[in-house]
Design an enzyme around this catalytic site. Structure first.
Site, short mmCIF file in Angstrom:
data_model
loop_
_atom_site.label_atom_id
_atom_site.label_comp_id
_atom_site.label_asym_id
_atom_site.label_seq_id
_atom_site.Cartn_x
_atom_site.Cartn_y
_atom_site.Cartn_z
N ASP A 40 76.55 76.71 -53.73
CA ASP A 40 76.56 76.41 -52.40
C ASP A 40 76.24 77.61 -51.27
O ASP A 40 76.70 78.79 -51.75
CB ASP A 40 77.87 75.98 -52.00
CG ASP A 40 78.55 74.84 -52.89
OD1 ASP A 40 77.73 74.35 -53.96
OD2 ASP A 40 79.63 74.80 -52.89
N SER A 97 83.81 78.11 -52.54
CA SER A 97 82.84 77.87 -51.42
C SER A 97 83.97 78.13 -50.22
O SER A 97 85.17 78.00 -50.05
CB SER A 97 82.31 76.83 -51.22
OG SER A 97 81.18 76.91 -52.14
N ARG A 171 89.72 72.35 -51.41
CA ARG A 171 88.80 73.63 -51.21
C ARG A 171 87.99 73.34 -50.13
O ARG A 171 87.64 72.64 -49.46
CB ARG A 171 88.10 73.67 -52.57
CG ARG A 171 87.44 72.64 -52.98
CD ARG A 171 86.74 72.81 -54.34
NE ARG A 171 85.91 71.75 -54.90
CZ ARG A 171 86.43 70.93 -55.94
NH1 ARG A 171 87.59 71.13 -56.09
NH2 ARG A 171 85.72 69.73 -56.28
N GLU A 223 83.60 67.41 -51.02
CA GLU A 223 83.43 68.73 -50.96
C GLU A 223 82.90 69.40 -49.71
O GLU A 223 82.30 68.96 -49.04
CB GLU A 223 82.72 69.27 -52.31
CG GLU A 223 83.43 68.70 -53.67
CD GLU A 223 82.46 69.48 -54.99
OE1 GLU A 223 83.10 69.78 -55.94
OE2 GLU A 223 81.40 69.13 -54.83
C1 FRU Z 1 80.38 72.30 -54.46
C2 FRU Z 1 81.39 73.13 -55.25
C3 FRU Z 1 82.67 73.43 -54.28
C4 FRU Z 1 83.24 74.62 -54.85
C5 FRU Z 1 82.09 75.40 -55.58
C6 FRU Z 1 82.34 75.99 -56.80
O1 FRU Z 1 79.24 72.42 -55.19
O2 FRU Z 1 81.83 72.30 -56.35
O3 FRU Z 1 83.42 72.41 -54.07
O4 FRU Z 1 83.88 75.56 -53.88
O5 FRU Z 1 80.80 74.42 -55.61
O6 FRU Z 1 81.04 76.87 -57.21
#
Ligand code: FRU
Length: 503
Positions: A40, A97, A171, A223
């Site tokens: 991300d 993230s 998150r 997410e």
């Molecule tokens: C989305 C995700 C987020 C998380 C991150 C971990 O692709 O799963 O929810 O913060 O990647 O790398």
């Protein structure tokens, strides 16, 4: 990775990178990490002439692992300068993230009198030991600040700023300044909904509302959310847009992004559409975790996505690095016969990549018409007249001398756009990678516009002035070196075609 070790590694990888910089599938004009794993985009913020891009990064491997925040800056969104890793894992957890803001009023108190405004990063701590011990509270929110334009970062001594009360998926905080109440607003993804929090100082947060339990798509975990306001048709009416990425269940499979249009009152979000309505950001398989830049100049709302899919991101056939970002895109809202919808176009800065230009106009395409391109980076803008088209499908065909092909176009019979990578090269790494992906057409206009951005291993199709987007990656065994306009089972009428070689 420990900091000292990392500096040594940086030196070594620079030497190695200089020797191995000719790599198959490395894009020409899309952002990639120098080496190692990336997912991300994070912490996107514009400050003093620089666009900051942080990203989920595991420097030790080309697969996902303990997350760091990688970092790059750009003055024009096209040419990026790699900077050292900004945030390393620590005793609370690794760094998932999140977002970043410019704390202009120094509400956090991190700034010094008369000094630089603090840049404050708000991110998720992920604690692997907690997860392994099967606890439910292993994700929490932390902050860090920089007083030197993002070059060095200090984690807040009293992290985490939002503790977890037992929610397993908790998150990806996206923070913005909310003028009416002079407060910070955080949108947080929590399993199957988003939660809103407010704060006066970025340190003390209180929950004010939640949205989404029964709205939109729930094919996967929610997410990477984002929340912002945009004018409709560039006029006086403003609407709020809530972006929510989902880990699974996107229209062509795997991870993707949806959005909601509605109202936000400083506490919570209200959807203008029916709970069962699902609005997709992008119909390709390779645009995930899309979020936008804070404080972009001229009130622009600019987005960026991770150009991959959790279904196969860790096994795609690249060697020293994994994954690229999409082109940065400018977002807008327009009224359509179905209601207000988001439009997206690659940012204007893409024009600085343009080299040789060719144009064609008013031609009947009966089978194929080759374009005078030199392969690799291309931008192709096409307008077809559907009222003079008998073909079942038509569009652009990419070919290499091994006979591998990718098709990008429109099926008139089913009124759908498509990207077809069934014969696009390497595909055995994932069952189901070689597919034709579809997107419904929203516009009813007889003039059909396709704007296509082709890189070494990806294509972005922006149709009908931004109403529909499709982003797909592919891995040809040799770069595509021929481009043609094709028409199948009949002819099509090409009103206009402009194509540029991209640098
Ligand atoms: C989305 C995700 C987020 C998380 C991150 C971990 O692709 O799963 O929810 O913060 O990647 O790398």
């Amino acid at each position: 990775m420990k900091k000292q070790l990392y500096l040594f590694y940086l030196l070594l990888s620079n030497i190695l990178f200089a020797q191995t910089s000719v790599e198959p599938h490395r894009p020409l004009f899309h952002f990639t990490p120098k080496t190692g794993w990336m997912n991300d985009p994070n912490g996107m913020v514009y400050y003093k002439g620089e666009y900051h891009l942080f990203y989920q990064h595991y420097p030790d491997s080309t697969v996902w692992g303990p997350m760091h925040w990688g970092h790059a800056v750009s003055k024009d969104l096209m040419r990026w300068e790699h900077l050292p890793i900004a945030l390393f894992p620590d005793s609370i957890g690794c760094i998932f993230s999140g977002s970043a803001v410019v704390d202009v009023k120094n509400t956090s108190g991190f700034g010094k009198k008369g000094g630089e405004s603090p840049l404050v990063a708000i991110f998720t701590y992920h604690n692997f030991e907690g997860e392994r011990a099967n606890r439910n509270d292993f994700q929490s929110q932390g902050i860090a600040y920089s007083l030197d334009k993002g070059r060095t970062w200090v984690k807040y001594a009293h992290n985490p700023v939002i503790k977890n009360t037992g929610k397993r998926d908790f998150r990806d905080p996206k923070v913005m300044w909310y003028e009416p109440t002079q407060q910070w607003i955080m949108t947080l993804a929590v399993a199957n909904h988003v939660e809103f929090y407010t704060s006066k100082d970025l340190k003390n947060w209180a929950q004010t509302g939640e949205f989404g339990h029964t709205e939109g798509s729930h094919g996967g975990v929610w997410e990477c959310p984002d929340l912002f306001q945009l004018p409709v048709d560039g006029g006086k009416t403003q609407k709020w847009v809530l972006i929510v990425n989902i880990g699974n269940g996107a229209p062509n499979g795997g991870s993707g992004g949806q959005y909601f249009i509605g109202e936000f009152d400083g506490k919570t979000f209200k959807n203008d559409n029916k709970p069962s309505d699902i609005l997709w950001l992008d119909y390709g398989t390779d645009n995930y975790a899309t979020v936008t830049w804070a404080d972009a100049p001229n009130q622009k709302r600019l987005s960026l996505g991770w150009m991959s899919n959790w279904q196969y991101a860790q096994i795609v056939p690249t060697q020293t690095w994994r994954s690229a970002m999409t082109l940065p895109r400018e977002l807008g809202l327009v009224n359509t016969h179905q209601g207000v919808r988001l439009i997206q176009k690659p940012v204007k800065e893409v024009e600085i990549l343009r080299g040789d230009k060719n144009t064609l106009s008013k031609q009947v395409i009966a089978s194929t018409l080759g374009l005078k391109t030199k392969g690799k980076g291309q931008e192709i803008s096409l307008t077809f007249d559907l009222s003079k088209t008998t073909a079942s499908d038509f569009g652009i065909e990419l070919v290499n001398s091994k006979g591998e092909k990718v098709w990008i176009g429109y099926e008139k019979t089913t009124q759908r756009f498509f990207i077809d990578r069934t014969e696009g090269g390497k595909k055995d790494f994932h069952k189901g990678f070689a597919k034709r992906h579809y997107a419904p057409r929203l516009s009813k206009d007889n003039l059909l516009k396709l704007s296509i951005f082709i890189d070494v291993a990806s294509v972005e199709l922006i149709a009908d002035d931004g109403l529909t987007a499709m982003t797909d990656i592919f891995f040809p065994n040799e770069d595509f070196n021929k481009t043609a306009i094709f028409s199948k089972n009949g002819s099509t009428f090409l009103e206009k075609c402009v194509f540029w070689q991209l640098k």
